[in-house]
Design a protein around this motif. Structure first.
Motif, mmCIF file in Angstrom:
data_model
loop_
_atom_site.group_PDB
_atom_site.id
_atom_site.type_symbol
_atom_site.label_atom_id
_atom_site.label_comp_id
_atom_site.label_asym_id
_atom_site.label_seq_id
_atom_site.Cartn_x
_atom_site.Cartn_y
_atom_site.Cartn_z
ATOM 1 N N LYS A 78 46.553 45.360 44.587
ATOM 2 C CA LYS A 78 45.486 46.257 44.131
ATOM 3 C C LYS A 78 44.739 45.613 42.967
ATOM 4 C CE LYS A 78 44.691 50.961 42.476
ATOM 5 N NZ LYS A 78 45.327 52.236 42.091
ATOM 6 N N GLU A 79 43.424 45.699 42.979
ATOM 7 C CA GLU A 79 42.612 45.076 41.941
ATOM 8 C C GLU A 79 42.810 45.792 40.614
ATOM 9 O OE1 GLU A 79 38.012 43.593 41.526
ATOM 10 O OE2 GLU A 79 38.391 45.608 42.288
ATOM 11 N N ASN A 80 43.027 44.998 39.547
ATOM 12 C CA ASN A 80 43.147 45.589 38.221
ATOM 13 C C ASN A 80 41.845 46.270 37.839
ATOM 14 O OD1 ASN A 80 45.794 44.721 37.719
ATOM 15 N ND2 ASN A 80 45.072 42.689 37.104
ATOM 16 N N THR A 81 41.966 47.338 37.058
ATOM 17 C CA THR A 81 40.769 48.091 36.675
ATOM 18 C C THR A 81 39.802 47.241 35.885
ATOM 19 O OG1 THR A 81 41.955 48.882 34.725
ATOM 20 C CG2 THR A 81 41.965 50.302 36.664
ATOM 21 N N TYR A 82 40.326 46.319 35.047
ATOM 22 C CA TYR A 82 39.404 45.545 34.223
ATOM 23 C C TYR A 82 38.711 44.445 34.996
ATOM 24 C CZ TYR A 82 43.542 42.508 33.589
ATOM 25 O OH TYR A 82 44.644 41.719 33.778
ATOM 26 N N GLU A 83 39.098 44.222 36.264
ATOM 27 C CA GLU A 83 38.389 43.253 37.090
ATOM 28 C C GLU A 83 37.004 43.767 37.475
ATOM 29 O OE1 GLU A 83 38.980 40.249 38.064
ATOM 30 O OE2 GLU A 83 41.047 39.924 37.428
ATOM 31 N N GLU A 102 45.486 45.137 26.118
ATOM 32 C CA GLU A 102 46.163 44.486 27.240
ATOM 33 C C GLU A 102 46.047 45.326 28.509
ATOM 34 O OE1 GLU A 102 50.478 42.396 28.299
ATOM 35 O OE2 GLU A 102 50.285 43.723 26.563
ATOM 36 N N ASN A 103 45.601 44.672 29.581
ATOM 37 C CA ASN A 103 45.483 45.299 30.907
ATOM 38 C C ASN A 103 44.525 46.489 30.935
ATOM 39 O OD1 ASN A 103 47.328 43.478 32.015
ATOM 40 N ND2 ASN A 103 49.068 44.765 31.438
ATOM 41 N N SER A 104 43.583 46.536 29.999
ATOM 42 C CA SER A 104 42.587 47.615 30.015
ATOM 43 C C SER A 104 41.236 47.031 30.391
ATOM 44 C CB SER A 104 42.485 48.275 28.635
ATOM 45 O OG SER A 104 41.637 47.519 27.779
ATOM 46 N N PRO A 105 40.325 47.870 30.862
ATOM 47 C CA PRO A 105 38.951 47.383 31.014
ATOM 48 C C PRO A 105 38.327 47.196 29.639
ATOM 49 C CG PRO A 105 39.039 49.732 31.446
ATOM 50 C CD PRO A 105 40.467 49.282 31.262
ATOM 51 N N VAL A 106 37.184 46.566 29.597
ATOM 52 C CA VAL A 106 36.414 46.477 28.354
ATOM 53 C C VAL A 106 35.594 47.758 28.232
ATOM 54 C CG1 VAL A 106 34.545 45.275 27.157
ATOM 55 C CG2 VAL A 106 36.309 43.963 28.360
ATOM 56 N N TYR A 107 35.801 48.478 27.142
ATOM 57 C CA TYR A 107 35.052 49.715 26.891
ATOM 58 C C TYR A 107 33.900 49.411 25.940
ATOM 59 C CZ TYR A 107 39.148 52.183 28.755
ATOM 60 O OH TYR A 107 40.174 52.632 29.548
ATOM 61 N N ASN A 115 35.206 35.974 31.812
ATOM 62 C CA ASN A 115 33.774 36.238 31.973
ATOM 63 C C ASN A 115 33.531 37.417 32.912
ATOM 64 O OD1 ASN A 115 32.659 34.298 30.253
ATOM 65 N ND2 ASN A 115 32.877 32.685 31.785
ATOM 66 N N ARG A 116 34.330 37.501 33.972
ATOM 67 C CA ARG A 116 34.172 38.629 34.905
ATOM 68 C C ARG A 116 34.509 39.951 34.224
ATOM 69 N NH1 ARG A 116 37.050 35.339 38.382
ATOM 70 N NH2 ARG A 116 38.904 36.674 38.205
ATOM 71 N N HIS A 117 35.569 39.941 33.434
ATOM 72 C CA HIS A 117 36.003 41.186 32.788
ATOM 73 C C HIS A 117 34.952 41.706 31.808
ATOM 74 C CE1 HIS A 117 40.330 39.471 33.423
ATOM 75 N NE2 HIS A 117 39.754 39.848 34.553
ATOM 76 N N GLY A 118 34.162 40.794 31.238
ATOM 77 C CA GLY A 118 33.172 41.216 30.250
ATOM 78 C C GLY A 118 31.751 41.232 30.760
ATOM 79 N N ARG A 119 31.564 41.046 32.079
ATOM 80 C CA ARG A 119 30.207 40.958 32.626
ATOM 81 C C ARG A 119 29.811 42.266 33.297
ATOM 82 N NH1 ARG A 119 30.571 36.400 35.432
ATOM 83 N NH2 ARG A 119 31.250 37.426 37.343
#
Length: 518
Positions: A1-6, A60-65, A214-218
């Motif tokens: 399963k894709e991580n939420t922050y992906e 850790e393991n969170s999306p970028v808010y 870069n993906r997590h913050g884009r």
């Protein structure tokens, strides 16, 4: 399963339960990463030097808010409260009295400040110094309050420059700057005055890890990504970088040096830059006037001695006068200049007995540097501070630009300000000849003054710190004994031993020469 922050960054207000639920979630973390989205205002001496737009946060393991300011502070879940709404910057805001809305916004900002100020929570960022400055002076343009803009003007709120509302200052605690961490690990690597996070990530992380950050913050919406100024990408990169660098800091036993020496210094430098240093502008301008007169006199004297006019500011002209026109001997080893033989300080020292024009050129250079470089830089960069109503200079302190850990400074560099310069100025008598000379002493350091009426400037310096370190590590018994003496100048004592003279006979030039050699 894709991580939420992906999936990339998310707006904090889109957290299930809304913005207050996000604050609750953030408050439970024991470690997080943040990056401030801000812009520096052109009015550098305003009491509101920065405008804050938002904060990017992750753990850790969170999306970028992304916290959008001030919009998220004014957020209201109208569905839950079944209330009518008015539009503020495109979002629904509870139809409360503007004063009540502002109270809610201030409470939420205070919650943000409380989380940022927790001492028992580890926080990481990149370029901590400027973020401390922004959080201590967080201003928001009233234009960004949308439909509350008019209400703001009628609530008798104190505004800065008629357009900015100052939020309460946030004092961050226990923040670790990954820029400093990278420098401590690799101090010998060449660094610019503005270390680049992007380059550091590419250098320290695998290509896969760098791409993932870069993906997590884009943002998928490129316009939104541009509007948020890359802070979401930076916070994701900081998280990825920390996962590698923190382990290295532990293995290299550098945590104590980082946390007990370098990180506390960041707060000091941040305040030094914001407050700046006061300038006695009137005294500085008077000194420039006197120096200008003296330089004009020296130029006339040089023309007379040379038998021709030339530019004392141009090395090529000076070389032409000395070596071609006056036919002075070129000192050995100084004839290999690209276009002309050297006329630098060491070369002029070797020629000091060859012609009376040499001391005139040397004095002109000393005073011209004081006038144009030191005092000129002070006068051109000093600005009248709205906060203190004094002229102030705001330099940029560099903590990670040297391999030795020594601080450096730019725009302007106040670390190389000259000491006292003495000279004579001949007066012109009624017949046009020179009469008695007046003595002048100009110390550029005297023109630096406190920025507050009840503040003092304190000068302090280590006593022969490098020499004492050398004695400690070398365990040289003679040097240790010499440095253990409570009285006397160590460089004068060493010079006396080397020259065979009495200490009282050592000149200041001999003492300075010994100091340079040591």
């Amino acid at each position: 399963k894709e991580n939420t922050y992906e999936k990339g960054p998310v707006n904090a207000v889109n957290t299930p339960g809304g913005f207050d639920s996000f604050l609750d979630l953030w408050d439970t973390t024991r470690e997080f990463y943040f990056d401030i989205h801000f812009s520096k205002r052109s009015e550098v001496n305003s009491t509101a030097p920065f405008e804050i737009h938002g904060i990017a946060i992750c753990w850790e393991n969170s999306p970028v808010y992304y916290v959008n300011l001030p919009k998220d502070l004014l957020w209201s879940n109208c569905k839950r409260n079944d209330c009518s709404s008015t539009s503020v910057s495109g979002d629904n805001v509870k139809a409360l009295a503007p004063k009540h809305q502002f109270e809610i916004a201030k409470q939420r900002w205070n919650r943000i400040g409380a989380v940022m100020g927790k001492r028992d929570v580890r926080k990481f960022t990149w370029d901590l110094k400027v973020q401390i400055q922004v959080l201590k002076n967080p201003a928001i343009s009233i234009q960004r309050f949308g439909s509350l803009n008019l209400a703001v003007k009628t609530m008798a709120l104190e505004l800065i420059d008629s357009s900015y509302y100052m939020l309460s200052p946030v004092h961050v605690q226990g923040v670790i700057d990954m820029c400093i961490a990278a420098w401590i690990l690799w101090p010998d690597e060449e660094r610019s005055s503005n270390p680049n996070l992007e380059k550091e990530v590419k250098k320290r992380l695998s290509s896969e890890a760098a791409a993932a950050a870069n993906r997590h913050g884009r943002w998928k919406n490129q316009m939104r990504r541009a509007a948020h100024n890359g802070c979401c990408r930076r916070v994701a990169q900081t998280r990825a970088l920390c996962s590698v660098l923190w382990k290295l800091l532990i293995s290299e036993e550098l945590i104590e040096a980082l946390m007990s020496i370098e990180i506390p210094l960041v707060n000091v430098l941040a305040d030094m830059e914001v407050w700046g240093i006061g300038v006695d502008m009137e005294g500085c301008l008077r000194a420039r006037h006197v120096l200008g007169r003296k330089l004009r006199y020296l130029e006339k004297e040089a023309y007379k001695l040379a038998g021709m006019t030339f530019s004392l500011y141009t090395a090529a002209d000076t070389a032409n006068v000395l070596y071609v026109h006056l036919k002075l001997p070129i000192p050995e080893g100084y004839n290999k200049g690209k276009q002309h033989p050297s006329t630098d300080k060491h070369c002029l020292d070797l020629l000091r007995h060859e012609h009376p024009i040499i001391p005139v050129i040397k004095e002109h250079r000393t005073l011209a540097k004081l006038l144009n470089c030191t005092l000129g830089s002070i006068c051109s960069r000093a600005r009248l501070s709205m906060r203190t109503q004094k002229y102030t200079l705001h330099g940029h302190w560099l903590q990670t630009s040297t391999a030795t850990g020594r601080l450096s400074m730019e725009e302007p560099n106040l670390q190389c300000v000259e000491n006292m310069v003495d000279f004579k100025m001949n007066n012109i008598d009624k017949d046009g000849g020179d009469s008695d000379a007046d003595h002048y002493s100009i110390n550029a350091r005297d023109f630096f003054v406190p920025t507050q009426e009840n503040w003092l400037l304190l000068t302090a310096d280590y006593s022969q710190i490098e020499l004492r370190l050398m004695a400690h590590f070398s365990k040289d018994s003679s040097l240790i004994e010499l440095l253990s003496k409570p009285r006397g100048d160590v460089f004068t004592v060493i010079a006396a031993k080397w020259t065979g003279k009495a200490e009282s006979a050592i000149s200041s030039q001999e003492r300075d020469h010994t100091k340079r050699l040591v």
